[in-house]
Design an enzyme around this catalytic site. Structure first.
Site, PDB file in Angstrom:
ATOM      1  N   ASP A  69     -53.950 -18.015  32.133  1.00  0.00           N
ATOM      2  CA  ASP A  69     -55.048 -18.718  31.466  1.00  0.00           C
ATOM      3  C   ASP A  69     -56.317 -17.904  31.634  1.00  0.00           C
ATOM      4  O   ASP A  69     -56.740 -17.620  32.751  1.00  0.00           O
ATOM      5  CB  ASP A  69     -55.237 -20.118  32.078  1.00  0.00           C
TER       6      ASP A  69
ATOM      7  N   GLU B  24     -52.332 -17.350  25.928  1.00  0.00           N
ATOM      8  CA  GLU B  24     -52.788 -18.099  24.755  1.00  0.00           C
ATOM      9  C   GLU B  24     -53.379 -17.141  23.731  1.00  0.00           C
ATOM     10  O   GLU B  24     -54.052 -16.175  24.099  1.00  0.00           O
ATOM     11  CB  GLU B  24     -53.859 -19.094  25.209  1.00  0.00           C
TER      12      GLU B  24
ATOM     13  N   CYS C  46     -50.490 -32.578  30.915  1.00  0.00           N
ATOM     14  CA  CYS C  46     -50.185 -32.585  32.352  1.00  0.00           C
ATOM     15  C   CYS C  46     -48.988 -31.669  32.585  1.00  0.00           C
ATOM     16  O   CYS C  46     -47.941 -31.835  31.948  1.00  0.00           O
ATOM     17  CB  CYS C  46     -49.884 -34.005  32.813  1.00  0.00           C
TER      18      CYS C  46
ATOM     19  N   CYS D   9     -45.912 -34.055  34.101  1.00  0.00           N
ATOM     20  CA  CYS D   9     -45.119 -35.037  33.343  1.00  0.00           C
ATOM     21  C   CYS D   9     -45.211 -34.850  31.831  1.00  0.00           C
ATOM     22  O   CYS D   9     -44.492 -35.502  31.086  1.00  0.00           O
ATOM     23  CB  CYS D   9     -45.548 -36.451  33.725  1.00  0.00           C
TER      24      CYS D   9
ATOM     25  N   CYS E 193     -54.187 -36.638  35.978  1.00  0.00           N
ATOM     26  CA  CYS E 193     -53.275 -37.243  34.999  1.00  0.00           C
ATOM     27  C   CYS E 193     -53.355 -38.766  35.088  1.00  0.00           C
ATOM     28  O   CYS E 193     -53.184 -39.348  36.154  1.00  0.00           O
ATOM     29  CB  CYS E 193     -51.857 -36.756  35.237  1.00  0.00           C
TER      30      CYS E 193
ATOM     31  N   CYS F  12     -49.238 -39.942  35.640  1.00  0.00           N
ATOM     32  CA  CYS F  12     -48.492 -39.802  36.907  1.00  0.00           C
ATOM     33  C   CYS F  12     -49.394 -39.561  38.116  1.00  0.00           C
ATOM     34  O   CYS F  12     -48.906 -39.460  39.239  1.00  0.00           O
ATOM     35  CB  CYS F  12     -47.461 -38.675  36.785  1.00  0.00           C
TER      36      CYS F  12
ATOM     37  N   ASP G  94     -57.737 -24.841  35.181  1.00  0.00           N
ATOM     38  CA  ASP G  94     -57.194 -23.551  34.732  1.00  0.00           C
ATOM     39  C   ASP G  94     -55.748 -23.366  35.201  1.00  0.00           C
ATOM     40  O   ASP G  94     -54.913 -22.850  34.460  1.00  0.00           O
ATOM     41  CB  ASP G  94     -58.057 -22.387  35.262  1.00  0.00           C
TER      42      ASP G  94
HETATM   43 ZN   LIG Z   1     -48.785 -36.348  34.613  1.00  0.00          ZN
END
Ligand SMILES: [Zn+2]
Length: 268
Positions: A65, A149, A202, A205, A220, A223, A230
């Site tokens: 990243d 990216e 996330c 999850c 998140c 979860c 980053d």
């Molecule tokens: Zn999560």
């Protein structure tokens, strides 16, 4: 004078000139020679073919990243800081520029001051380039698959608030180096679509949520996973590469140990 076999960091002084050898020259046929001048210094570059051996990779894959605060955050947890050299040199450059304006044009002092400014710019660019080289070499040498990216650098530069910081980070050069070093070290570069929500997802999850730029930690809502913004994005890029490229799997179905020759990894 023959230059082959000379050790790096050695000074030669023929005819009163200081010559610094930065790299060993091998005993091969030289394909081309480029002579250039930067900030009053002369450079000679020799081009020749080199057969590079693919090395053993420490990790099968990595997500990278790119950012402004940290130049590159890897999904393995390694962080390459951004030296922000131009921002640090701005005061010095402004002072030297003011001195230049006070000097009489077409004079020796004017020429010397102008050269001093050029040398400062060169130093800024050299430090930035050195930092980028260290990061990209580490990434390509140690990881068989590298996911990055596809940043819209031109579009980002049109944002005047960010343009200076983005130019100072040198994203374009970073990507260019990754491309040729992946080929050199036998790694595979995976360029992830720029619309892939690496920051908003996330990494634990897969839940997606809005992440304004000022939020530096991903919390998140699904979860409760908490991670640096980053690092979370880098892990998502790594997950994307694993899902699209796949990882080498042993005959029994388990993942092959990370210390695997890249040749085996590339054949999967
Ligand atoms: Zn999560």
């Amino acid at each position: 004078m023959t230059l082959s076999g000379l050790k790096p960091r050695r000074f030669l002084r023929p005819h009163g000139f200081n010559i610094l050898i930065t790299q060993c020259l091998s005993h091969t046929t030289c394909k081309s020679i480029t002579i250039s001048k930067r900030a009053g210094d002369w450079y000679i570059a020799f081009a020749y073919d080199v057969v590079t051996e693919e090395n053993v990779k420490s990790y099968p894959s990595v997500g990278v990243d790119l950012g402004i605060n940290a130049l590159a955050t890897l999904s393995t947890g390694v962080v390459f800081e951004n030296p922000k050299v131009y921002r640090k040199a701005q005061k010095l450059l402004a002072r030297r520029q003011r001195r230049l304006q006070r000097k009489q044009k077409v004079s020796n002092r004017y020429r010397k001051q102008k050269n001093l400014i050029a040398k400062t710019h060169k130093r800024v660019s050299d430090i930035r380039l050195d930092n980028t080289h260290k990061a990209t070499t580490h990434i390509c040498q140690n990881h068989a698959i590298v996911a990055i990216e596809n940043l819209n650098v031109k579009g980002m530069l049109s944002n005047h608030k960010l343009a200076g910081a983005i130019s100072d980070a040198g994203f374009y050069e970073f990507r260019r180096q990754l491309e040729y070093k992946c080929t050199k070290f036998g790694s595979k570069l995976v360029v992830v679509d720029r619309w892939y929500p690496s920051s908003k997802t996330c990494s634990n999850c897969g839940h997606k949520q809005e992440m304004p730029l000022k939020e530096r930690v991903f919390n998140c809502a699904n979860c409760g996973h908490r991670l640096n913004r980053d690092l979370n994005a880098a892990k998502n890029l790594n997950n994307y590469a694993i899902n699209t490229e796949g990882l080498p799997v042993s005959e029994r179905g388990g993942l092959i140990a990370p210390t695997l020759p890249c040749e085996t990894l590339n054949n999967v």
